[in-house]
Write a protein that holds these residues in place. Structure first.
Motif, mmCIF file in Angstrom:
data_model
loop_
_atom_site.group_PDB
_atom_site.id
_atom_site.type_symbol
_atom_site.label_atom_id
_atom_site.label_comp_id
_atom_site.label_asym_id
_atom_site.label_seq_id
_atom_site.Cartn_x
_atom_site.Cartn_y
_atom_site.Cartn_z
ATOM 1 N N ILE A 36 0.843 -1.194 0.000
ATOM 2 C CA ILE A 36 0.000 0.000 0.000
ATOM 3 C C ILE A 36 0.880 1.247 0.000
ATOM 4 C CG2 ILE A 36 -1.839 1.265 1.173
ATOM 5 C CD1 ILE A 36 -2.597 -1.343 2.577
ATOM 6 N N ALA A 37 0.615 2.151 -0.929
ATOM 7 C CA ALA A 37 1.365 3.401 -1.022
ATOM 8 C C ALA A 37 0.419 4.595 -0.942
ATOM 9 C CB ALA A 37 2.135 3.460 -2.339
ATOM 10 N N LYS A 38 0.883 5.631 -0.279
ATOM 11 C CA LYS A 38 0.176 6.904 -0.402
ATOM 12 C C LYS A 38 0.636 7.528 -1.699
ATOM 13 C CE LYS A 38 1.499 10.928 0.639
ATOM 14 N NZ LYS A 38 1.084 11.656 -0.603
ATOM 15 N N ALA A 39 -0.295 7.735 -2.621
ATOM 16 C CA ALA A 39 0.051 8.351 -3.898
ATOM 17 C C ALA A 39 0.301 9.843 -3.705
ATOM 18 C CB ALA A 39 -1.071 8.129 -4.912
ATOM 19 N N ALA A 40 0.983 10.437 -4.656
ATOM 20 C CA ALA A 40 1.297 11.866 -4.574
ATOM 21 C C ALA A 40 0.030 12.707 -4.693
ATOM 22 C CB ALA A 40 2.272 12.246 -5.678
ATOM 23 N N MET A 41 -0.100 13.647 -3.765
ATOM 24 C CA MET A 41 -1.150 14.658 -3.817
ATOM 25 C C MET A 41 -0.502 15.977 -3.433
ATOM 26 S SD MET A 41 -4.302 12.637 -1.941
ATOM 27 C CE MET A 41 -3.266 11.994 -0.599
ATOM 28 N N SER A 42 -0.748 17.017 -4.192
ATOM 29 C CA SER A 42 -0.061 18.288 -3.971
ATOM 30 C C SER A 42 -0.548 18.931 -2.677
ATOM 31 C CB SER A 42 -0.307 19.225 -5.155
ATOM 32 O OG SER A 42 0.499 20.375 -5.047
ATOM 33 N N GLU A 43 0.362 19.048 -1.691
ATOM 34 C CA GLU A 43 -0.065 19.468 -0.356
ATOM 35 C C GLU A 43 -0.319 20.969 -0.244
ATOM 36 O OE1 GLU A 43 3.019 16.157 -0.241
ATOM 37 O OE2 GLU A 43 3.087 18.275 -0.873
ATOM 38 N N GLN A 44 0.501 21.783 -0.908
ATOM 39 C CA GLN A 44 0.363 23.250 -0.888
ATOM 40 C C GLN A 44 0.492 23.842 0.519
ATOM 41 O OE1 GLN A 44 -2.956 24.690 -3.521
ATOM 42 N NE2 GLN A 44 -3.416 22.506 -3.635
ATOM 43 N N ILE A 45 1.360 23.255 1.335
ATOM 44 C CA ILE A 45 1.539 23.779 2.685
ATOM 45 C C ILE A 45 3.017 23.951 3.024
ATOM 46 C CG2 ILE A 45 -0.655 23.093 3.724
ATOM 47 C CD1 ILE A 45 0.614 20.525 4.667
ATOM 48 N N ALA A 46 3.862 24.120 2.017
ATOM 49 C CA ALA A 46 5.257 24.466 2.273
ATOM 50 C C ALA A 46 5.329 25.943 2.674
ATOM 51 C CB ALA A 46 6.107 24.197 1.041
ATOM 52 N N GLU A 47 6.503 26.367 3.118
ATOM 53 C CA GLU A 47 6.704 27.785 3.389
ATOM 54 C C GLU A 47 6.723 28.562 2.075
ATOM 55 O OE1 GLU A 47 6.551 28.936 6.254
ATOM 56 O OE2 GLU A 47 7.118 27.314 7.628
ATOM 57 N N ALA B 25 10.567 25.938 1.451
ATOM 58 C CA ALA B 25 11.061 24.999 2.456
ATOM 59 C C ALA B 25 9.906 24.201 3.051
ATOM 60 C CB ALA B 25 11.780 25.761 3.567
ATOM 61 N N PRO B 26 10.149 22.952 3.462
ATOM 62 C CA PRO B 26 9.105 22.194 4.160
ATOM 63 C C PRO B 26 8.676 22.915 5.432
ATOM 64 C CG PRO B 26 10.920 20.758 3.522
ATOM 65 C CD PRO B 26 11.382 22.162 3.287
ATOM 66 N N SER B 27 7.395 23.050 5.639
ATOM 67 C CA SER B 27 6.873 23.714 6.835
ATOM 68 C C SER B 27 6.720 22.699 7.961
ATOM 69 C CB SER B 27 5.519 24.355 6.532
ATOM 70 O OG SER B 27 4.557 23.344 6.232
ATOM 71 N N GLU B 28 6.534 23.196 9.168
ATOM 72 C CA GLU B 28 6.267 22.309 10.299
ATOM 73 C C GLU B 28 4.979 21.529 10.062
ATOM 74 O OE1 GLU B 28 8.226 21.623 12.809
ATOM 75 O OE2 GLU B 28 9.765 23.069 12.179
ATOM 76 N N THR B 29 3.989 22.178 9.433
ATOM 77 C CA THR B 29 2.726 21.497 9.126
ATOM 78 C C THR B 29 2.949 20.341 8.166
ATOM 79 O OG1 THR B 29 1.506 23.565 9.440
ATOM 80 C CG2 THR B 29 0.387 21.818 8.224
ATOM 81 N N LEU B 30 3.775 20.553 7.149
ATOM 82 C CA LEU B 30 4.061 19.500 6.181
ATOM 83 C C LEU B 30 4.779 18.330 6.848
ATOM 84 C CD1 LEU B 30 3.922 18.710 3.169
ATOM 85 C CD2 LEU B 30 6.151 19.807 2.868
ATOM 86 N N ILE B 31 5.715 18.618 7.721
ATOM 87 C CA ILE B 31 6.446 17.559 8.417
ATOM 88 C C ILE B 31 5.513 16.764 9.328
ATOM 89 C CG2 ILE B 31 8.272 17.121 10.118
ATOM 90 C CD1 ILE B 31 9.739 19.589 8.870
ATOM 91 N N PHE C 225 -5.524 17.998 4.400
ATOM 92 C CA PHE C 225 -4.133 17.756 4.783
ATOM 93 C C PHE C 225 -3.791 18.537 6.059
ATOM 94 C CE2 PHE C 225 -3.073 17.249 0.008
ATOM 95 C CZ PHE C 225 -3.614 15.983 0.006
ATOM 96 N N GLU C 226 -4.212 19.790 6.099
ATOM 97 C CA GLU C 226 -3.936 20.603 7.284
ATOM 98 C C GLU C 226 -4.656 20.025 8.500
ATOM 99 O OE1 GLU C 226 -3.517 24.787 7.049
ATOM 100 O OE2 GLU C 226 -3.581 24.826 4.865
ATOM 101 N N ARG C 227 -5.855 19.503 8.288
ATOM 102 C CA ARG C 227 -6.604 18.873 9.378
ATOM 103 C C ARG C 227 -5.844 17.657 9.926
ATOM 104 N NH1 ARG C 227 -9.098 14.340 9.329
ATOM 105 N NH2 ARG C 227 -9.132 14.194 7.064
ATOM 106 N N ILE C 228 -5.342 16.794 9.020
ATOM 107 C CA ILE C 228 -4.592 15.610 9.445
ATOM 108 C C ILE C 228 -3.315 16.022 10.168
ATOM 109 C CG2 ILE C 228 -3.271 13.622 8.624
ATOM 110 C CD1 ILE C 228 -5.366 13.303 6.412
ATOM 111 N N ALA C 229 -2.630 17.031 9.637
ATOM 112 C CA ALA C 229 -1.399 17.503 10.279
ATOM 113 C C ALA C 229 -1.655 17.996 11.688
ATOM 114 C CB ALA C 229 -0.776 18.618 9.441
ATOM 115 N N ASN C 230 -2.830 18.556 11.919
ATOM 116 C CA ASN C 230 -3.177 19.088 13.236
ATOM 117 C C ASN C 230 -3.798 18.040 14.152
ATOM 118 O OD1 ASN C 230 -2.244 21.652 12.581
ATOM 119 N ND2 ASN C 230 -4.199 22.264 11.689
#
Length: 401
Positions: free
Chosen positions: A21-32, A36-42, A368-373
């Motif tokens: 099972i793989a998570k396929a690519a989906m454009s997150e749009q939550i970088a800085e 740079a990768p944001s804390e939310t993205l990480i 995505f932001e909901r899952i990150a939080n």
């Protein structure tokens, strides 16, 4: 023993996925804003990694800050933010998942920068609503070589930071997909004019990326089974590209289709397999008769029973999940445990393909932001509310990019 979603898979490079099972690519749009990768993205990838998945494929990571698919895409073109990229990689690897960076250039369909002229294989406007306002400039042969080097540089930086490999995005109407398309590519040099020359840039990118990352890292390609539009890449030509990629020694081919004029990858445009659970399964079955290349099937697959059926038949080797992972970070664990799945909510729709594809993208980004939080409950879709929120969010990100 029959292959199931729980079976491990060792790819040609030697890296073993703990399950299929793989998570396929989906454009997150939550970088800085600086890419740079944001804390939310990480945090998002840390939560996904905890959900039992065997492989995490990131969304668009751009090879050039001057060409973004959407606002707040991550960008990796130098080592300026490599410490944050390394934290991102560690977050995805934390529970044994392989972490793969998808690398991309939008070509003639960038959202940003607004005042910069896009580039593409030829000076042909795309047909997509909203993307045809700016006529692209054809890349020179020197610029094509520079672009190939950019893909390789981003790939090298990704593995230096701890990613297990990269996926070269050659689907969905972005730059490499444009070079493959007779509709977008009217060149008459070594990069266009017939099917063999139209695939030359992709094959040179694959060669350069392999040299940059070595033979012990994953080199994947995402390829359209068809562009699903008149004059675009056909399934017959796509099969030839797939066989050429196998000969070039890639480790995994992900099958998709369409672009934002004919968004088959979202399920908005129905293919001949519409009555089945998977959008692109018939193409995978055709390719499997010709090739032994490891295949990843993404699009429309939802149930463990169906996944085990196609894996057991040998049609594909990995199942990619998009929308389910945007709604439930632990969807893989539920599948592996045999937990009954509830009906997944769908993104709001207006009934017009390009708008619906954009709405789905924006709705996923909000989830995505909901899952990150750490919130477990998916957002409730609603057309008017969803459209208003998506417009406000996208506008804010674009204005602050």
């Amino acid at each position: 023993m029959s292959v199931t979603i729980a079976s491990p898979l060792t790819l040609p490079c030697g890296i073993t996925l703990k399950n299929r099972i793989a998570k396929a690519a989906m454009s997150e749009q939550i970088a800085e804003a600086n890419g740079a990768p944001s804390e939310t993205l990480i945090r998002l990838y840390a939560n996904w990694a905890h959900g039992g998945v065997g492989m995490l494929m990131t969304g668009n990571v751009m090879i050039d800050h001057n060409a973004l698919v959407e606002p707040r895409n991550a960008v990796l073109e130098d080592d300026k933010h490599l410490d944050l990229v390394a934290r991102w990689a560690r977050a995805g690897n934390a529970h044994g998942a392989a972490m793969i960076m998808q690398i991309n250039h939008p070509g003639r369909v960038p959202v940003l920068p607004l005042l910069r002229q896009p580039v593409g294989p030829s000076a042909i406007r795309p047909g997509q609503l909203g993307y045809n306002l700016r006529k692209p400039r054809a890349l020179s042969k020197t610029e094509v070589k520079d672009m190939i080097a950019r893909y390789a540089r981003t790939a090298q930086l990704a593995v230096e930071a701890g990613f297990n490999g990269v996926q070269v995005h050659a689907a969905h109407g972005y730059l490499l997909s444009q070079f493959l398309s007779p509709k977008a590519n009217h060149r008459d040099d070594e990069y266009g004019g017939d099917p063999k020359r139209r695939m030359a840039m992709l094959l040179e990118v694959v060669e350069a990326v392999r040299a940059a990352i070595g033979h012990d890292k994953v080199l994947s390609v995402k390829l359209n089974s068809s562009d699903f539009e008149n004059g675009g890449l056909t399934a017959e030509e796509s099969l030839d590209v797939a066989l050429a990629l196998e000969a070039a020694g890639i480790d995994l081919l992900e099958i998709s289709g369409g672009n934002y004029e004919a968004p088959a990858m979202t399920g908005v445009v129905k293919s001949s397999t519409a009555s089945r659970e998977a959008y692109f399964l018939s193409y995978a079955e055709q390719l499997r008769e010709l090739s032994k290349i490891p295949l990843m099937l993404t699009g429309g697959v939802r149930t463990a029973e169906f996944m085990n059926e196609v894996l057991g038949a040998g049609a594909v080797d990995v199942i990619g999940l998009g929308r389910p992972m945007a709604l439930h970070a632990d969807y893989p664990a539920r599948l592996l445990a045999g937990t009954t799945q509830e009906e997944l909510p769908r993104a709001p729709r207006a009934g017009f393909g390009p708008v619906d594809a954009w709405m789905q993208l924006a709705w996923h980004a909000a989830n995505f932001e909901r899952i990150a939080n750490g919130s477990p409950k998916p957002l409730t879709p609603g057309l008017i509310r969803g459209l208003a929120k998506a417009t406000a969010t996208m506008s804010r990100k674009a204005l602050t990019q």
